[in-house]
Design a protein around this motif. Sequence first.
Motif, PDB file in Angstrom:
ATOM      1  N   LYS A 246     -10.316 -11.432   1.892  1.00  0.00           N
ATOM      2  CA  LYS A 246      -9.552 -10.512   1.038  1.00  0.00           C
ATOM      3  C   LYS A 246     -10.522  -9.750   0.144  1.00  0.00           C
ATOM      4  CE  LYS A 246      -6.016 -12.411  -0.885  1.00  0.00           C
ATOM      5  NZ  LYS A 246      -5.200 -13.198  -1.840  1.00  0.00           N
ATOM      6  N   ILE A 247     -10.516  -8.399   0.221  1.00  0.00           N
ATOM      7  CA  ILE A 247     -11.439  -7.610  -0.605  1.00  0.00           C
ATOM      8  C   ILE A 247     -10.696  -6.748  -1.631  1.00  0.00           C
ATOM      9  CG2 ILE A 247     -13.167  -7.568   1.240  1.00  0.00           C
ATOM     10  CD1 ILE A 247     -12.345  -4.664   1.752  1.00  0.00           C
ATOM     11  N   PHE A 248      -9.353  -6.641  -1.503  1.00  0.00           N
ATOM     12  CA  PHE A 248      -8.584  -5.880  -2.494  1.00  0.00           C
ATOM     13  C   PHE A 248      -7.148  -6.380  -2.471  1.00  0.00           C
ATOM     14  CE2 PHE A 248      -5.777  -2.389  -3.701  1.00  0.00           C
ATOM     15  CZ  PHE A 248      -6.312  -2.012  -4.917  1.00  0.00           C
ATOM     16  N   GLN A 249      -6.539  -6.465  -3.687  1.00  0.00           N
ATOM     17  CA  GLN A 249      -5.139  -6.882  -3.795  1.00  0.00           C
ATOM     18  C   GLN A 249      -4.526  -6.253  -5.063  1.00  0.00           C
ATOM     19  OE1 GLN A 249      -4.479 -11.127  -3.868  1.00  0.00           O
ATOM     20  NE2 GLN A 249      -2.228 -10.905  -3.852  1.00  0.00           N
ATOM     21  N   SER A 250      -3.263  -5.814  -4.948  1.00  0.00           N
ATOM     22  CA  SER A 250      -2.575  -5.234  -6.112  1.00  0.00           C
ATOM     23  C   SER A 250      -1.070  -5.425  -5.948  1.00  0.00           C
ATOM     24  CB  SER A 250      -2.879  -3.743  -6.257  1.00  0.00           C
ATOM     25  OG  SER A 250      -2.137  -3.193  -7.327  1.00  0.00           O
ATOM     26  N   SER A 251      -0.384  -5.642  -7.096  1.00  0.00           N
ATOM     27  CA  SER A 251       1.087  -5.735  -7.092  1.00  0.00           C
ATOM     28  C   SER A 251       1.719  -4.467  -7.677  1.00  0.00           C
ATOM     29  CB  SER A 251       1.537  -6.961  -7.900  1.00  0.00           C
ATOM     30  OG  SER A 251       1.057  -6.866  -9.227  1.00  0.00           O
ATOM     31  N   SER A 252       0.885  -3.443  -7.880  1.00  0.00           N
ATOM     32  CA  SER A 252       1.391  -2.185  -8.431  1.00  0.00           C
ATOM     33  C   SER A 252       1.608  -1.167  -7.329  1.00  0.00           C
ATOM     34  CB  SER A 252       0.410  -1.628  -9.471  1.00  0.00           C
ATOM     35  OG  SER A 252       0.777  -0.330  -9.849  1.00  0.00           O
ATOM     36  N   ARG A 253       2.766  -0.492  -7.423  1.00  0.00           N
ATOM     37  CA  ARG A 253       3.010   0.565  -6.451  1.00  0.00           C
ATOM     38  C   ARG A 253       2.024   1.723  -6.637  1.00  0.00           C
ATOM     39  NH1 ARG A 253       8.191   0.827  -4.104  1.00  0.00           N
ATOM     40  NH2 ARG A 253       7.862   3.081  -3.930  1.00  0.00           N
ATOM     41  N   GLU A 254       1.435   1.824  -7.816  1.00  0.00           N
ATOM     42  CA  GLU A 254       0.523   2.926  -8.113  1.00  0.00           C
ATOM     43  C   GLU A 254      -0.938   2.528  -7.880  1.00  0.00           C
ATOM     44  OE1 GLU A 254       1.978   5.765  -8.912  1.00  0.00           O
ATOM     45  OE2 GLU A 254       3.943   4.786  -8.925  1.00  0.00           O
ATOM     46  N   PHE A 255      -1.182   1.529  -7.022  1.00  0.00           N
ATOM     47  CA  PHE A 255      -2.552   1.022  -6.831  1.00  0.00           C
ATOM     48  C   PHE A 255      -3.474   2.131  -6.296  1.00  0.00           C
ATOM     49  CE2 PHE A 255      -0.946   0.756  -2.544  1.00  0.00           C
ATOM     50  CZ  PHE A 255      -2.046   1.067  -1.758  1.00  0.00           C
TER      51      PHE A 255
END
Length: 528
Positions: free
Chosen positions: A488-497
């Motif tokens: 895993k190199i990137f993760q976000s819970s924001s729709r605006e990532f």
Amino acid sequence: VVDNAGENVTLKAEGVNFDEEVSDIFEFSSGPINASGDTLRVEVCISDCPYLASEPYIIDLIASDNACPLPQRDTVRMIFNVEAPPNTKPFYDSPSSATTLVRSQPEGVSVALDELLIGKDNDLDSLRFFFYAEDYDPVAYGISLDTVLDTKGEKRVNFNWNTSCQNFPFGDRNTFDLGIVLEDYDTCSFDSGDTLFYELEVVLPPNTSPQLDGPEALYNRQIKSSLNFDVSTTDADNDPITLSAFGNGFNLSNVGISFVGGLENGVIESPFAWELSCANLNITQTTSYSIFFVTEDQDFCEETNADTLEVVVNVVVPANNKPEFEIDDFYSLNINEEFVLDVIANDGDNSDLLTLDLLSVNSAPPSEGFSFERSTGSGRVSSTLTWTPECALLGENYATESYTVDFLVFDDNCPNIESQSISVTFEVSELAVDYGQFVPPNAFTPNGDGHNDTYTLSNLTDQIYNLPPDNCADQFQSIIIFDRTGSKIFQSSSREFVWTGNGADAGTYYFQIDYLNTDYKGTITLVR
């Protein structure tokens, strides 16, 4: 007086043809009859001076007993002829009382109107002078009699008059009808005398009345307007003058009128200002106001010289149009989508101040995403309603629900304020989402040239590249990007990532997008 022995008898006398009290003419007022039945003897003493000057007078002598149960009385009527002592009337030796004397005196002098008033009496009776005047006191106007000689049969007085306005109120009254009565002190004090009649006048100095100028007699003014003018008064004699104003049945300051007036020499000018506002006036009671301006001078003799001007102000209340809304009464909304509506109302009168608001605090729907502010405007008013409905507003199983919002607009056209309300129905529905229309971009070039330098799935020009919107049934959870080894190199819970690709080599990467009920997987090529 004869009566039974032991009876107590009361005696009194009554005048028959005259009104004087004569009960005291009895030497004894009452007495008992003795045991022997003797008579009761009393004396009746008649005055030396007749009760009537020129005719006999009649007296009833009355005796009363105290027998029980029926007291008795007896009366003797007596007629008396009493000749009064001879008396000749006093007379004016100078001046003659045969004609009315006329005297005019200039203001400010103290004079003896006639050098002497001489009264005489041939019987050598003592004499007196006194004033006869109706509705005024001669002494209060500087008139006096000063004795020069007072002997039996003759009296002399100076008739003096002080006509100074500084001492006496000739501004209130300057003409006088006066009688000066000469009377003797005869034995029986019968009215007998002689009278001088005077017509007196104080000649007051010239005095012009002050004059008002400025306002018109009638004004018609619309409610919510103003009325302004100057009021001036002038006095040709340059006397001190006053200027004042009062309302007919109302207080000037209570209705918003500003007027000072004042006291000046010769000239006064004062501004009049009136704001005809609903706060100042009670138009439901009256629309017509009478205002009196009064000016008066303060001359040397304090004469009443006033000028009065009546100004009538009619307050005009124009017809008032109802304000009207410029919105529909039905709108459809989707959950999680912002809805914007300009709520507009206008007024046919154009000049009225309009206020727009919710009809009541209960008119707002139970939603944190609802926003509407009270607003005002002249002739036209608007306020923006913004609403992003939440899922909680839907029915069971995300069924469509309707909400009614009541708006109110009212004007300030007093006293006839008009208003209008409208009920607007908002239908709130679940957002329909086609998750199959989502096509994520599969490459980006983080080389710093300003084009396609980051990887994002929101706010892109082509809608199919953007993440599907959330609705009540399905919402975005997260995005995870892996390299070829599964790291895993990137993760976000924001729709605006935004993924910048920092630290990542050029090549192919894998993404996984998770919604609550929907998943997307694919590859991303990073090109440097």
